[in-house]
Design a protein around this motif. Sequence first.
Motif, PDB file in Angstrom:
ATOM      1  N   UNK A 157      23.493   4.620   0.067  1.00 26.28           N
ATOM      2  CA  UNK A 157      22.960   4.045   1.176  1.00 26.28           C
ATOM      3  C   UNK A 157      21.374   4.586   1.123  1.00 26.28           C
ATOM      4  N   UNK A 158      21.405   5.876   0.977  1.00 27.70           N
ATOM      5  CA  UNK A 158      20.289   6.634   0.891  1.00 27.70           C
ATOM      6  C   UNK A 158      19.361   6.305  -0.204  1.00 27.70           C
ATOM      7  N   UNK A 159      19.953   6.112  -1.559  1.00 29.23           N
ATOM      8  CA  UNK A 159      19.312   5.666  -2.623  1.00 29.23           C
ATOM      9  C   UNK A 159      18.772   4.322  -2.457  1.00 29.23           C
ATOM     10  N   UNK A 160      19.515   3.485  -1.796  1.00 27.58           N
ATOM     11  CA  UNK A 160      18.802   2.265  -1.634  1.00 27.58           C
ATOM     12  C   UNK A 160      17.934   1.963  -0.776  1.00 27.58           C
ATOM     13  N   UNK A 161      18.017   2.811   0.293  1.00 26.88           N
ATOM     14  CA  UNK A 161      16.629   2.929   1.198  1.00 26.88           C
ATOM     15  C   UNK A 161      15.415   3.387   0.557  1.00 26.88           C
ATOM     16  N   UNK A 162      15.576   4.445  -0.339  1.00 22.71           N
ATOM     17  CA  UNK A 162      14.418   4.966  -0.953  1.00 22.71           C
ATOM     18  C   UNK A 162      14.018   3.891  -2.168  1.00 22.71           C
ATOM     19  N   UNK A 163      14.857   3.235  -2.901  1.00 23.59           N
ATOM     20  CA  UNK A 163      14.427   2.337  -3.745  1.00 23.59           C
ATOM     21  C   UNK A 163      13.573   1.285  -3.134  1.00 23.59           C
ATOM     22  N   UNK A 164      14.182   0.685  -1.832  1.00 28.30           N
ATOM     23  CA  UNK A 164      13.171  -0.245  -1.062  1.00 28.30           C
ATOM     24  C   UNK A 164      11.905   0.128  -0.897  1.00 28.30           C
ATOM     25  N   UNK A 165      11.738   1.487  -0.445  1.00 28.58           N
ATOM     26  CA  UNK A 165      10.259   2.050  -0.118  1.00 28.58           C
ATOM     27  C   UNK A 165       9.676   2.256  -1.445  1.00 28.58           C
ATOM     28  N   UNK A 166      10.164   2.304  -2.642  1.00 33.07           N
ATOM     29  CA  UNK A 166       9.519   2.533  -3.618  1.00 33.07           C
ATOM     30  C   UNK A 166       8.801   1.084  -4.208  1.00 33.07           C
ATOM     31  N   UNK A 167       9.859   0.150  -4.057  1.00 30.46           N
ATOM     32  CA  UNK A 167       9.478  -1.334  -4.320  1.00 30.46           C
ATOM     33  C   UNK A 167       8.199  -1.730  -3.509  1.00 30.46           C
ATOM     34  N   UNK A 168       8.292  -1.366  -2.180  1.00 29.83           N
ATOM     35  CA  UNK A 168       7.266  -1.728  -1.211  1.00 29.83           C
ATOM     36  C   UNK A 168       6.007  -0.976  -1.906  1.00 29.83           C
ATOM     37  N   UNK A 169       6.125   0.294  -2.089  1.00 26.82           N
ATOM     38  CA  UNK A 169       4.909   0.900  -2.504  1.00 26.82           C
ATOM     39  C   UNK A 169       4.172   0.403  -4.063  1.00 26.82           C
ATOM     40  N   UNK A 170       5.023  -0.096  -4.842  1.00 30.50           N
ATOM     41  CA  UNK A 170       4.522  -0.904  -5.967  1.00 30.50           C
ATOM     42  C   UNK A 170       3.943  -2.293  -5.832  1.00 30.50           C
ATOM     43  N   UNK A 171       4.745  -3.193  -4.620  1.00 33.19           N
ATOM     44  CA  UNK A 171       4.180  -4.341  -4.346  1.00 33.19           C
ATOM     45  C   UNK A 171       3.033  -4.199  -3.640  1.00 33.19           C
ATOM     46  N   UNK A 172       2.716  -3.036  -2.728  1.00 30.50           N
ATOM     47  CA  UNK A 172       1.496  -2.676  -2.324  1.00 30.50           C
ATOM     48  C   UNK A 172       0.133  -2.603  -3.224  1.00 30.50           C
ATOM     49  N   UNK A 173       0.647  -1.952  -4.176  1.00 31.60           N
ATOM     50  CA  UNK A 173      -0.538  -1.383  -5.192  1.00 31.60           C
ATOM     51  C   UNK A 173      -0.858  -2.666  -6.027  1.00 31.60           C
ATOM     52  N   UNK A 174       0.161  -3.655  -6.179  1.00 31.37           N
ATOM     53  CA  UNK A 174      -0.192  -4.832  -7.116  1.00 31.37           C
ATOM     54  C   UNK A 174      -1.067  -5.759  -6.224  1.00 31.37           C
ATOM     55  N   UNK A 175      -0.754  -5.975  -5.107  1.00 30.97           N
ATOM     56  CA  UNK A 175      -0.972  -6.965  -4.108  1.00 30.97           C
ATOM     57  C   UNK A 175      -2.322  -6.521  -3.308  1.00 30.97           C
ATOM     58  N   UNK A 176      -2.717  -5.210  -2.949  1.00 26.62           N
ATOM     59  CA  UNK A 176      -3.681  -4.547  -2.478  1.00 26.62           C
ATOM     60  C   UNK A 176      -3.458  -4.636  -0.924  1.00 26.62           C
ATOM     61  N   UNK A 177      -2.037  -4.849  -0.495  1.00 23.13           N
ATOM     62  CA  UNK A 177      -1.747  -5.175   0.827  1.00 23.13           C
ATOM     63  C   UNK A 177      -1.297  -3.669   1.306  1.00 23.13           C
ATOM     64  N   UNK A 178      -2.283  -3.094   2.200  1.00 24.35           N
ATOM     65  CA  UNK A 178      -1.990  -1.736   2.538  1.00 24.35           C
ATOM     66  C   UNK A 178      -0.901  -1.585   3.619  1.00 24.35           C
ATOM     67  N   UNK A 179      -0.421  -2.809   4.244  1.00 21.98           N
ATOM     68  CA  UNK A 179       0.345  -2.896   5.193  1.00 21.98           C
ATOM     69  C   UNK A 179       1.912  -2.489   4.739  1.00 21.98           C
ATOM     70  N   UNK A 180       1.970  -2.504   3.442  1.00 22.19           N
ATOM     71  CA  UNK A 180       3.257  -2.444   2.752  1.00 22.19           C
ATOM     72  C   UNK A 180       3.467  -0.978   2.417  1.00 22.19           C
ATOM     73  N   UNK A 181       2.363  -0.072   2.422  1.00 22.21           N
ATOM     74  CA  UNK A 181       2.718   1.442   1.941  1.00 22.21           C
ATOM     75  C   UNK A 181       3.306   2.108   3.008  1.00 22.21           C
ATOM     76  N   UNK A 182       3.465   1.429   4.234  1.00 21.20           N
ATOM     77  CA  UNK A 182       4.297   2.160   5.154  1.00 21.20           C
ATOM     78  C   UNK A 182       5.637   2.176   4.825  1.00 21.20           C
ATOM     79  N   UNK A 183       6.593   3.101   5.163  1.00 20.24           N
ATOM     80  CA  UNK A 183       8.075   3.027   4.982  1.00 20.24           C
ATOM     81  C   UNK A 183       8.719   1.698   5.793  1.00 20.24           C
TER      82      UNK A 183
END
Length: 86
Positions: free
Chosen positions: A27-53
Amino acid sequence: MGIALFVLGLAGMVWGARFLFNVRGAADKAAARRNDVRAVTAARTLDMGLTEPSRFGAWFFRLVGGIAFLGSPVIALAGLAVATLE
């Protein structure tokens, strides 16, 4: 068909138990993976709202695992019943 349902039910129980009881930090790894995917998506789309956990932490994955763990025996028993009747 019945054997496939039975195997699917057993697999769901194993998957659910893995997340419910946080075996090897699933569960911890899945939550960390979810936050990492959100950070990559934020970098691709330039949506800074996604940088928050994400608000969904490990508790969310444990909850989903618990639901799967409790619901999967029904699928396994249904598969066993279908296999017996065939």
